[in-house]
Design a protein around this motif. Structure first.
Motif, PDB file in Angstrom:
ATOM      1  N   ARG A 293      -7.883  -1.430  -1.294  1.00  0.00           N
ATOM      2  CA  ARG A 293      -7.698  -2.769  -0.732  1.00  0.00           C
ATOM      3  C   ARG A 293      -6.775  -2.700   0.478  1.00  0.00           C
ATOM      4  O   ARG A 293      -5.669  -2.188   0.409  1.00  0.00           O
ATOM      5  CB  ARG A 293      -7.103  -3.713  -1.779  1.00  0.00           C
ATOM      6  N   ILE A 294      -7.263  -3.234   1.573  1.00  0.00           N
ATOM      7  CA  ILE A 294      -6.522  -3.290   2.828  1.00  0.00           C
ATOM      8  C   ILE A 294      -6.148  -4.740   3.094  1.00  0.00           C
ATOM      9  O   ILE A 294      -6.983  -5.641   2.960  1.00  0.00           O
ATOM     10  CB  ILE A 294      -7.357  -2.724   3.988  1.00  0.00           C
ATOM     11  N   SER A 295      -4.909  -4.971   3.469  1.00  0.00           N
ATOM     12  CA  SER A 295      -4.448  -6.323   3.750  1.00  0.00           C
ATOM     13  C   SER A 295      -5.354  -6.998   4.779  1.00  0.00           C
ATOM     14  O   SER A 295      -5.827  -6.360   5.722  1.00  0.00           O
ATOM     15  CB  SER A 295      -3.014  -6.281   4.262  1.00  0.00           C
ATOM     16  N   VAL A 296      -5.585  -8.276   4.594  1.00  0.00           N
ATOM     17  CA  VAL A 296      -6.503  -9.040   5.441  1.00  0.00           C
ATOM     18  C   VAL A 296      -6.196  -8.849   6.928  1.00  0.00           C
ATOM     19  O   VAL A 296      -7.107  -8.676   7.745  1.00  0.00           O
ATOM     20  CB  VAL A 296      -6.432 -10.538   5.073  1.00  0.00           C
ATOM     21  N   TYR A 297      -4.922  -8.870   7.284  1.00  0.00           N
ATOM     22  CA  TYR A 297      -4.569  -8.836   8.706  1.00  0.00           C
ATOM     23  C   TYR A 297      -4.984  -7.538   9.378  1.00  0.00           C
ATOM     24  O   TYR A 297      -5.110  -7.485  10.612  1.00  0.00           O
ATOM     25  CB  TYR A 297      -3.073  -9.059   8.888  1.00  0.00           C
ATOM     26  N   ALA A 298      -5.193  -6.469   8.601  1.00  0.00           N
ATOM     27  CA  ALA A 298      -5.493  -5.158   9.179  1.00  0.00           C
ATOM     28  C   ALA A 298      -6.962  -4.790   9.087  1.00  0.00           C
ATOM     29  O   ALA A 298      -7.340  -3.675   9.435  1.00  0.00           O
ATOM     30  CB  ALA A 298      -4.655  -4.087   8.489  1.00  0.00           C
TER      31      ALA A 298
ATOM     32  N   ALA B  64     -12.022 -10.719  12.867  1.00  0.00           N
ATOM     33  CA  ALA B  64     -13.119 -10.619  11.906  1.00  0.00           C
ATOM     34  C   ALA B  64     -13.108  -9.232  11.281  1.00  0.00           C
ATOM     35  O   ALA B  64     -12.948  -8.219  11.974  1.00  0.00           O
ATOM     36  CB  ALA B  64     -14.458 -10.861  12.605  1.00  0.00           C
ATOM     37  N   PRO B  65     -13.233  -9.152   9.964  1.00  0.00           N
ATOM     38  CA  PRO B  65     -13.116  -7.843   9.298  1.00  0.00           C
ATOM     39  C   PRO B  65     -14.237  -6.883   9.680  1.00  0.00           C
ATOM     40  O   PRO B  65     -15.391  -7.272   9.808  1.00  0.00           O
ATOM     41  CB  PRO B  65     -13.171  -8.202   7.818  1.00  0.00           C
ATOM     42  N   ARG B  66     -13.871  -5.621   9.863  1.00  0.00           N
ATOM     43  CA  ARG B  66     -14.856  -4.574  10.069  1.00  0.00           C
ATOM     44  C   ARG B  66     -15.383  -4.143   8.712  1.00  0.00           C
ATOM     45  O   ARG B  66     -14.624  -3.957   7.755  1.00  0.00           O
ATOM     46  CB  ARG B  66     -14.202  -3.389  10.773  1.00  0.00           C
ATOM     47  N   ALA B  67     -16.687  -3.993   8.596  1.00  0.00           N
ATOM     48  CA  ALA B  67     -17.317  -3.720   7.302  1.00  0.00           C
ATOM     49  C   ALA B  67     -16.708  -2.512   6.605  1.00  0.00           C
ATOM     50  O   ALA B  67     -16.492  -2.527   5.386  1.00  0.00           O
ATOM     51  CB  ALA B  67     -18.822  -3.518   7.498  1.00  0.00           C
ATOM     52  N   GLU B  68     -16.378  -1.470   7.362  1.00  0.00           N
ATOM     53  CA  GLU B  68     -15.884  -0.243   6.752  1.00  0.00           C
ATOM     54  C   GLU B  68     -14.438  -0.365   6.269  1.00  0.00           C
ATOM     55  O   GLU B  68     -13.938   0.519   5.569  1.00  0.00           O
ATOM     56  CB  GLU B  68     -16.002   0.932   7.726  1.00  0.00           C
ATOM     57  N   LEU B  69     -13.766  -1.471   6.640  1.00  0.00           N
ATOM     58  CA  LEU B  69     -12.370  -1.658   6.225  1.00  0.00           C
ATOM     59  C   LEU B  69     -12.201  -2.727   5.148  1.00  0.00           C
ATOM     60  O   LEU B  69     -11.086  -2.968   4.687  1.00  0.00           O
ATOM     61  CB  LEU B  69     -11.504  -2.024   7.439  1.00  0.00           C
TER      62      LEU B  69
END
Length: 372
Positions: A98-103, A266-271
């Protein structure tokens, strides 16, 4: 200096909105006098952990004038990164990190700085003033200044809470020599709510409105360079970069519209939900390729691999055994040590076997401590 232009303040707000800022407020440079006092107390208690730069530049950080004596007014600005999906939805997905939303999207430092510079150029042309722009890499107390400028208030989780953006604002500031009419400061509206306090997996809040960074998962996975203390490893779960828990449970988030968030975030799919096996296989070149353009790139491959190993140890997933065991020979001691711990969590018998064959050849004291 006072600029004889009708409602310059309103024009600043309008231009900020045009540039994509979700929040804009104005404050006098001396509007947060207690911020420096609280900073000194926090540092004296050692709650900044390894963030030595906080101590080294405290005289710049304690007040705007300490950084730039000519400053007269502060323009506080916020960009929304409100997520479309629940940041806590992957808590029980052991095989992913899990990666924080902001990153999960573009590097907010770059996005914020471009927007601040655009507003600064416009203001300098309009008003003929001197100014400086700051993102959070500078020694600026953004949150107290944002509260003073009316963007919201510092909640019990110590982050800014906005009535319109919840806990999802990136903050930046423009210091200017203009004398601007200040906005009404934000007022605390947390009430009796303790959601953010009870949500913290590592008890990083010794009291409401106080944070001990040394216990915070964001600090441990991003700023802390050495082995993650054992007492926090299980609480980290599958978080590999930052933690959204105290932000995500804030009731004020119901007013934050994800559609209003800056598209650059906008989140990158791989992250969004990277597989732990894939992360554990990354060498330095692979790490830099995967996280190019992301704020994550700053922590480097070794920290990320350490974090992924802690998540793997918490996963209970035997399919990760081979990936974990392969890192017992990693040249980075912080990686080897985390691999030892993760292996012990996944397969105690394999751990014992590996220990007997490796402990005599291990020279690093921290890794030896992991072998017991």
């Amino acid at each position: 200096m006072r600029v004889a232009v009708d409602k310059l303040e309103d024009r600043i707000r309008a231009k900020a909105a045009e540039l994509g800022f979700a929040a804009c407020g104005l404050a006098r440079a001396d509007a947060a006098p207690r911020a420096g006092e609280r900073l000194h107390q926090w540092l004296a208690e050692g709650r900044h952990g390894d963030m030595i730069w906080m101590e080294e530049r405290k005289h710049h950080r304690e007040s705007p004038a300490g950084l730039w004596p000519e400053v007269r007014s502060i323009i506080a600005l916020g960009l929304s990164y409100a997520p479309k999906e629940d940041p806590l939805r992957l808590a029980d997905e052991g095989g992913v990190g899990r990666i924080s939303v902001y990153a999960q999207g573009g590097d907010y430092h770059d996005v914020m700085k471009r927007a601040l510079k655009a507003l600064g150029r416009w203001l300098a042309k309009e008003a003929g003033c001197d100014l400086k722009v700051f993102v959070d890499t500078a020694p600026v107390m953004e949150k107290p200044l944002a509260e003073a400028a009316g963007l919201g208030w510092q909640g019990k989780h110590t982050n800014l809470v906005s009535r319109t953006a919840g806990s999802w604002l990136f903050l930046g500031a423009i210091y200017t020599t203009l004398d601007l009419a200040p906005d009404t400061p934000g007022s605390d509206s947390c009430g009796s709510c303790t959601a953010c306090q009870t949500a913290c997996p590592t008890d990083a809040f010794p009291a409401p409105y106080q944070l001990d960074a040394r216990r915070c998962i964001s600090y441990l996975t991003i700023e802390h360079a050495g082995p993650i203390p054992r007492e926090f490893r299980r609480g980290i779960g599958n978080r590999i970069y930052g933690c959204d828990d105290c932000l995500a449970v804030c009731p004020w988030n119901k007013f934050a519209a994800a559609a209003q968030a800056n598209l650059a975030f906008a989140p990158r799919a791989e992250l969004v939900a990277p597989g732990l096996a894939d992360l554990l296989a990354l060498d330095d070149a692979g790490f830099r390729q995967v996280f190019a353009g992301s704020p994550i790139k700053r922590i480097g491959r070794d920290k990320m691999t350490r974090n992924a190993l802690i998540a793997a140890g918490n996963s209970g997933d035997p399919d990760l055994l081979a990936s974990v065991a392969a890192l017992l020979d990693d040249p980075a001691t912080v990686v080897r040590g985390a691999a030892v711990w993760a292996l012990g969590r996944l397969d105690a018998a394999r751990w014992q076997t590996e220990r007997s064959g490796r402990i005599a050849a291990e020279a690093d004291s921290a890794v030896l401590a992991e072998w017991g």
